[in-house]
Design an enzyme around this catalytic site. Structure first.
Site, PDB file in Angstrom:
ATOM      1  N   THR A 147       0.835  -1.206   0.000  1.00 52.79           N
ATOM      2  CA  THR A 147       0.000   0.000   0.000  1.00 52.79           C
ATOM      3  C   THR A 147       0.870   1.257   0.000  1.00 52.79           C
ATOM      4  O   THR A 147       0.574   2.240  -0.683  1.00 52.79           O
ATOM      5  CB  THR A 147      -0.920   0.001   1.241  1.00 52.79           C
ATOM      6  OG1 THR A 147      -1.700  -1.182   1.208  1.00 52.79           O
ATOM      7  CG2 THR A 147      -1.833   1.213   1.267  1.00 52.79           C
TER       8      THR A 147
ATOM      9  N   HIS B  55       1.976   1.876  -3.411  1.00 47.44           N
ATOM     10  CA  HIS B  55       0.936   2.546  -4.215  1.00 47.44           C
ATOM     11  C   HIS B  55       0.939   4.050  -3.923  1.00 47.44           C
ATOM     12  O   HIS B  55       0.802   4.872  -4.826  1.00 47.44           O
ATOM     13  CB  HIS B  55      -0.453   1.989  -3.894  1.00 47.44           C
ATOM     14  CG  HIS B  55      -0.685   0.626  -4.457  1.00 47.44           C
ATOM     15  ND1 HIS B  55      -0.924   0.399  -5.787  1.00 47.44           N
ATOM     16  CD2 HIS B  55      -0.707  -0.600  -3.873  1.00 47.44           C
ATOM     17  CE1 HIS B  55      -1.077  -0.900  -6.006  1.00 47.44           C
ATOM     18  NE2 HIS B  55      -0.955  -1.529  -4.848  1.00 47.44           N
TER      19      HIS B  55
END
Ligand code: NAD
Ligand code: ZN
Length: 343
Positions: A40, A43
């Protein structure tokens, strides 16, 4: 204090000096010792579409860590300064139906540490005491720092009975290889993992899988039937790649009555052969986060009963070398990367 912040709406992450946060009445102030980098966070680093939609800038991100209680609000009970903790990164509302029923992982109003509220890539983190998990002394710091993704693996793997079963895991990222190790540890028969990245498949071999299959060059069904003698297909599947192709392949090799857990997050819509799902009578379960706090107790117990996760941690850096850590994650030639705040 020092912190890693998503300062600007563009690729990258930056070290900043910022105020130590003040705990509210029900919060802990945690001094972070070690952070680990999540997919994450990658990202967010890349500033992809999801990150642009989700992350307010500037914001301190990160949610995988181990630390020590450094202070607390006036209403906190059950913790002392100096307690070693990690923490559940999903902050739940406490008043929706599922929260009130004790099914916190199903809360409809979840806020993410390091996603919707300030995170743990920082010397200090404020967290509701409810979310903290006091660590047994025999859990090493490095392992505690990856409890968040380990919890994704444990939540998924323990969703179905694995004893004596033939298990397929698609995606040998850090979570896939940890789930494979859990499946082996709790008594699955064959644990087969797939990927298209040889570095990751080698990592899976070090974690003790029965067979790691590069689906770019090998035929999964041939491996399962000819090599491993599984003539009816897999009993349990865990999708941990986010790839639609991997999910389609999984559906095609499941036995009738098979059970499939989906953790990998696809970037868009995915085509499913619904006829196969129906006529094979598959059970499909979506997985998000960790069960609060059953998964956390199981994680500690799995480590205490001898599960060895150490091969999944492939890189260590002092926090000043955070960029190198992100570069390793971006390159796909890593397992978990640990950043040390005390270096
Ligand atoms: P990762 O991106 O490091 O690993 C995914 C792996 O899948 C990579 O090694 C990639 O090479 C592999 N892959 C790509 N195409 C494939 C294919 N066709 N067949 C087999 N493997 C293929 O991710 P991670 O950190 O291990 O996390 C696993 C997944 O879970 C990701 O999709 C992540 O976004 C998701 N995730 C979900 C939750 C949740 O709560 N549901 C939480 C954390 C992560
Ligand atoms: Zn809720």
């Amino acid at each position: 204090m020092r912190a890693l912040s998503k300062l600007r709406a563009q690729e990258g992450i930056w070290m900043v000096e910022t105020e130590v946060p003040t705990p509210g009445p029900n919060d802990l102030l945690i001094r972070v010792r070690k952070s680990s980098i999540c997919g994450t966070d990658v990202h967010i680093y890349r500033w992809d579409e999801w990150a642009q939609r989700t992350i307010p800038v500037p914001m301190v991100v990160g949610h995988e860590y181990v630390g020590v209680v450094a202070g607390m609000g006036s209403e906190v009970r059950g913790f002392s300064v100096g307690d070693r903790v990690s923490g559940e990164g999903h902050v739940t509302c406490g008043h929706c139906r599922n929260c009130r029923a004790g099914r916190r992982h199903l809360c409809r109003n979840t806020q993410g540490v390091g996603v919707n509220r300030p995170g743990s890539f920082a010397e200090y983190l404020v967290l509701p005491a409810f979310n903290a998990f006091k660590l047994p002394d025999d859990i090493p710091d490095d392992i505690a720092a990856i409890f968040d993704p380990f919890g994704n693996a444990v939540h998924t793997a323990l969703s179905f009975d694995l004893v004596g079963e033939d298990v397929l895991i698609t995606g040998a990222g850090p979570i896939g290889v940890m789930a494979a190790a859990v499946a082996k540890h709790v008594g699955a028969r064959n644990v087969v993992i797939t990927d298209v990245n040889d570095y990751r498949l080698e990592l899976a071999r070090r974690m003790g899988v029965t067979r790691a299959v590069n689906v770019a060059r090998e035929d999964l069904w041939e491996v399962a039937t000819r090599e491993l003698g599984m003539h009816e297909g897999f009993d349990v599947g865990m999708e941990m790649s986010g790839s639609g192709a991997a999910f389609a392949q999984m559906v095609s090799v499941m036995n009738n009555g098979g059970k499939v857990a989906l953790l990998g997050i696809p970037s868009g819509r995915v085509d499913i052969d619904w006829n196969a799902v129906i006529f094979k009578m598959l059970t499909i379960k979506g997985i998000y986060g960790r069960e609060m706090f059953e998964t956390w107790y199981k994680m500690a117990a799995l480590i205490q009963s001898g599960l060895d996760l150490s091969p999944v941690i492939t890189h260590h850096y002092g926090i000043q070398d955070f960029q190198q850590g992100f570069d390793d994650m971006l390159g796909g030639q890593s397992g978990k990367v640990i950043l040390d705040w005390e270096s």
